[in-house]
Structures are given as C-alpha cells and as structure tokens.
Design a protein around this motif. Sequence first.
Motif, PDB file in Angstrom:
ATOM      1  N   GLY A 108       0.826  -1.190   0.000  1.00 26.84           N
ATOM      2  CA  GLY A 108       0.000   0.000   0.000  1.00 26.84           C
ATOM      3  C   GLY A 108       0.864   1.244   0.000  1.00 26.84           C
ATOM      4  N   SER A 109       0.233   2.383  -0.278  1.00 35.24           N
ATOM      5  CA  SER A 109       0.925   3.665  -0.333  1.00 35.24           C
ATOM      6  C   SER A 109       0.479   4.552   0.819  1.00 35.24           C
ATOM      7  CB  SER A 109       0.604   4.378  -1.647  1.00 35.24           C
ATOM      8  OG  SER A 109       1.002   3.581  -2.747  1.00 35.24           O
ATOM      9  N   VAL A 110       1.407   5.292   1.365  1.00 35.44           N
ATOM     10  CA  VAL A 110       1.128   6.209   2.468  1.00 35.44           C
ATOM     11  C   VAL A 110       1.193   7.637   1.955  1.00 35.44           C
ATOM     12  CG1 VAL A 110       1.894   7.018   4.725  1.00 35.44           C
ATOM     13  CG2 VAL A 110       2.100   4.600   4.147  1.00 35.44           C
ATOM     14  N   GLY A 111       0.173   8.422   2.322  1.00 33.40           N
ATOM     15  CA  GLY A 111       0.160   9.853   2.041  1.00 33.40           C
ATOM     16  C   GLY A 111      -0.281  10.589   3.288  1.00 33.40           C
ATOM     17  N   TYR A 112       0.086  11.851   3.409  1.00 33.53           N
ATOM     18  CA  TYR A 112      -0.210  12.578   4.639  1.00 33.53           C
ATOM     19  C   TYR A 112      -0.139  14.082   4.391  1.00 33.53           C
ATOM     20  CZ  TYR A 112       4.811  11.997   4.305  1.00 33.53           C
ATOM     21  OH  TYR A 112       6.083  11.945   3.817  1.00 33.53           O
ATOM     22  N   TRP A 113      -0.754  14.817   5.288  1.00 32.42           N
ATOM     23  CA  TRP A 113      -0.600  16.273   5.345  1.00 32.42           C
ATOM     24  C   TRP A 113      -0.748  16.716   6.795  1.00 32.42           C
ATOM     25  CZ3 TRP A 113      -4.528  19.354   7.232  1.00 32.42           C
ATOM     26  CH2 TRP A 113      -5.819  18.800   7.252  1.00 32.42           C
ATOM     27  N   ILE A 114      -0.137  17.828   7.110  1.00 32.06           N
ATOM     28  CA  ILE A 114      -0.223  18.384   8.465  1.00 32.06           C
ATOM     29  C   ILE A 114      -0.567  19.854   8.329  1.00 32.06           C
ATOM     30  CG2 ILE A 114       2.240  18.922   8.649  1.00 32.06           C
ATOM     31  CD1 ILE A 114       0.476  17.428  11.608  1.00 32.06           C
ATOM     32  N   GLY A 115      -1.446  20.350   9.194  1.00 33.84           N
ATOM     33  CA  GLY A 115      -1.816  21.755   9.181  1.00 33.84           C
ATOM     34  C   GLY A 115      -0.652  22.639   9.586  1.00 33.84           C
ATOM     35  N   SER A 116      -0.606  23.847   9.046  1.00 34.22           N
ATOM     36  CA  SER A 116       0.536  24.735   9.283  1.00 34.22           C
ATOM     37  C   SER A 116       0.806  25.038  10.761  1.00 34.22           C
ATOM     38  CB  SER A 116       0.387  26.037   8.484  1.00 34.22           C
ATOM     39  OG  SER A 116      -0.817  26.696   8.803  1.00 34.22           O
ATOM     40  N   PRO A 117      -0.202  25.112  11.652  1.00 35.29           N
ATOM     41  CA  PRO A 117       0.129  25.378  13.051  1.00 35.29           C
ATOM     42  C   PRO A 117       0.865  24.227  13.746  1.00 35.29           C
ATOM     43  CG  PRO A 117      -2.192  25.864  12.627  1.00 35.29           C
ATOM     44  CD  PRO A 117      -1.660  25.143  11.433  1.00 35.29           C
ATOM     45  N   PHE A 118       0.939  23.065  13.106  1.00 37.00           N
ATOM     46  CA  PHE A 118       1.452  21.867  13.778  1.00 37.00           C
ATOM     47  C   PHE A 118       2.725  21.300  13.149  1.00 37.00           C
ATOM     48  CE2 PHE A 118      -3.202  22.049  14.015  1.00 37.00           C
ATOM     49  CZ  PHE A 118      -3.332  22.306  15.369  1.00 37.00           C
ATOM     50  N   VAL A 119       3.319  22.021  12.191  1.00 31.76           N
ATOM     51  CA  VAL A 119       4.502  21.497  11.509  1.00 31.76           C
ATOM     52  C   VAL A 119       5.703  21.437  12.440  1.00 31.76           C
ATOM     53  CG1 VAL A 119       3.724  22.260   9.226  1.00 31.76           C
ATOM     54  CG2 VAL A 119       5.186  23.743  10.586  1.00 31.76           C
ATOM     55  N   ARG A 120       6.552  20.474  12.153  1.00 29.80           N
ATOM     56  CA  ARG A 120       7.846  20.283  12.833  1.00 29.80           C
ATOM     57  C   ARG A 120       7.729  20.172  14.350  1.00 29.80           C
ATOM     58  NH1 ARG A 120       8.588  23.158   8.323  1.00 29.80           N
ATOM     59  NH2 ARG A 120      10.093  22.327   6.854  1.00 29.80           N
ATOM     60  N   GLN A 121       6.662  19.492  14.790  1.00 29.63           N
ATOM     61  CA  GLN A 121       6.462  19.249  16.218  1.00 29.63           C
ATOM     62  C   GLN A 121       6.414  17.756  16.534  1.00 29.63           C
ATOM     63  OE1 GLN A 121       3.135  21.604  17.733  1.00 29.63           O
ATOM     64  NE2 GLN A 121       3.556  23.180  16.201  1.00 29.63           N
ATOM     65  N   GLY A 122       6.672  16.911  15.525  1.00 30.84           N
ATOM     66  CA  GLY A 122       6.705  15.469  15.732  1.00 30.84           C
ATOM     67  C   GLY A 122       5.363  14.775  15.618  1.00 30.84           C
ATOM     68  N   HIS A 123       4.306  15.515  15.302  1.00 35.75           N
ATOM     69  CA  HIS A 123       2.976  14.904  15.253  1.00 35.75           C
ATOM     70  C   HIS A 123       2.824  13.916  14.095  1.00 35.75           C
ATOM     71  CE1 HIS A 123       1.834  17.505  18.466  1.00 35.75           C
ATOM     72  NE2 HIS A 123       1.967  18.606  17.737  1.00 35.75           N
ATOM     73  N   MET A 124       3.374  14.251  12.928  1.00 32.45           N
ATOM     74  CA  MET A 124       3.239  13.326  11.801  1.00 32.45           C
ATOM     75  C   MET A 124       4.138  12.115  11.996  1.00 32.45           C
ATOM     76  SD  MET A 124       1.347  12.595   9.319  1.00 32.45           S
ATOM     77  CE  MET A 124       0.402  14.094   9.255  1.00 32.45           C
TER      78      MET A 124
END
Length: 193
Positions: A108-124
């Motif tokens: 399978g393939s993995v895709g993702y997005w993170i909202g701008s207030p949450f970037v580079r905080q380890g959530h993804m």
Amino acid sequence: MVFLRSPFARDLPPLLSHGAVELRVPEMADYEGWAALRLESRAFLTPWEPAWPQDDLTRTAFRARVKRYIRDIESDSAYPFFVYHAADDVLMGAITLSNIRRGVAQAGSVGYWIGSPFVRQGHMTAALTALLPFAFGHLHLHRLEAACIPVNQASIRLLTKCGFRQEGLARRYLKINGRWEDHLLFGRLADDR
C-alpha cells in the motif's frame, strides 16, 4: 499461494494512537475543524498537493469525501485517518494508507498532510508510527510505499525517521499544484527495523 483481501479488513479499529496523537476514521462531525484547518493551511499545503477543486472546502464535497472513505475501507482499498492531538481533541492533519494491492504484492501507499500550526512538532512522526502496526499487523501488508517531491526535506526526514528507505526517483510522477513533479520513492517492508 494467492492472497485476496485481508480477513480483518472490516474489523477496523476505531482509534489508533501513539504518543500525543490519535488517528480516527473521518466522519461528518469533523467537517468544521477540517475545513478551518485546510483553509488556514492552504498557502503552506499548496506546493505539496494536487490543485484543490473549486468546491473542495464545501460541506457537500466533504460529505462525498466521507462516503468515498467508507467505500474504500469496506473494499479494503484505502484506510484514511484524521490525526488528532490526544490531549485536547484538535485536528492536526491526516494520513492515508491507499492503493492497497493484495495478491502477490500485499502493499500500500502512504500519504499525509499536516496543518501549518502543527509542523515540525513530531505529530506526523507519531501518526506514521501509529499507522505502521495497523498496516503490517492488522492488515498483514508486506510493503509500504511513499513518495515526496525532492525539495520536501521535512517529508524526507519523516520517512527516513520512520524506517523508510529511499529506493529511486520517479520522473514527473504526480501532478502537484498544476505541474508534473519528480518524486523520490521510499519503501518500508514489514520486517524492516
């Protein structure tokens, strides 16, 4: 031996979690938070995503999206999740396991997005870490794949940190923001450490 569908496909857990994040299958009650986050993050997301349809943020389009998600889960072809902050139930992004191939591939393939207030905080990183046991254990996949634009250093770091290995370059692989873009290809096997 031929594998068709996962015998566990309809037994989707209602919640996946790791650290400070929870992954839940999207539902109509998520519309307002999703639309607000996507709108707020539009400028940040535009360089990394396909062009948004004119009606993308409407309730009607979201309803169609949720219906498609349910069909995808029932057909064992994709498993979409919204990524929430566990402590305060705030929507932060999404991660999807899609293009599931059974038979001899079990991939399978993995895709993702993170909202701008949450970037580079380890959530993804936490979200992808939560998805891996589901993909390899629950769905019994053998291989996961992901692709990202070569200048997307954040995605490259995320995939590498989560055990994906760079396997190649696909020229003009996906149409992103109206342009055919090259993508680095990454893979991870069930037995990779």
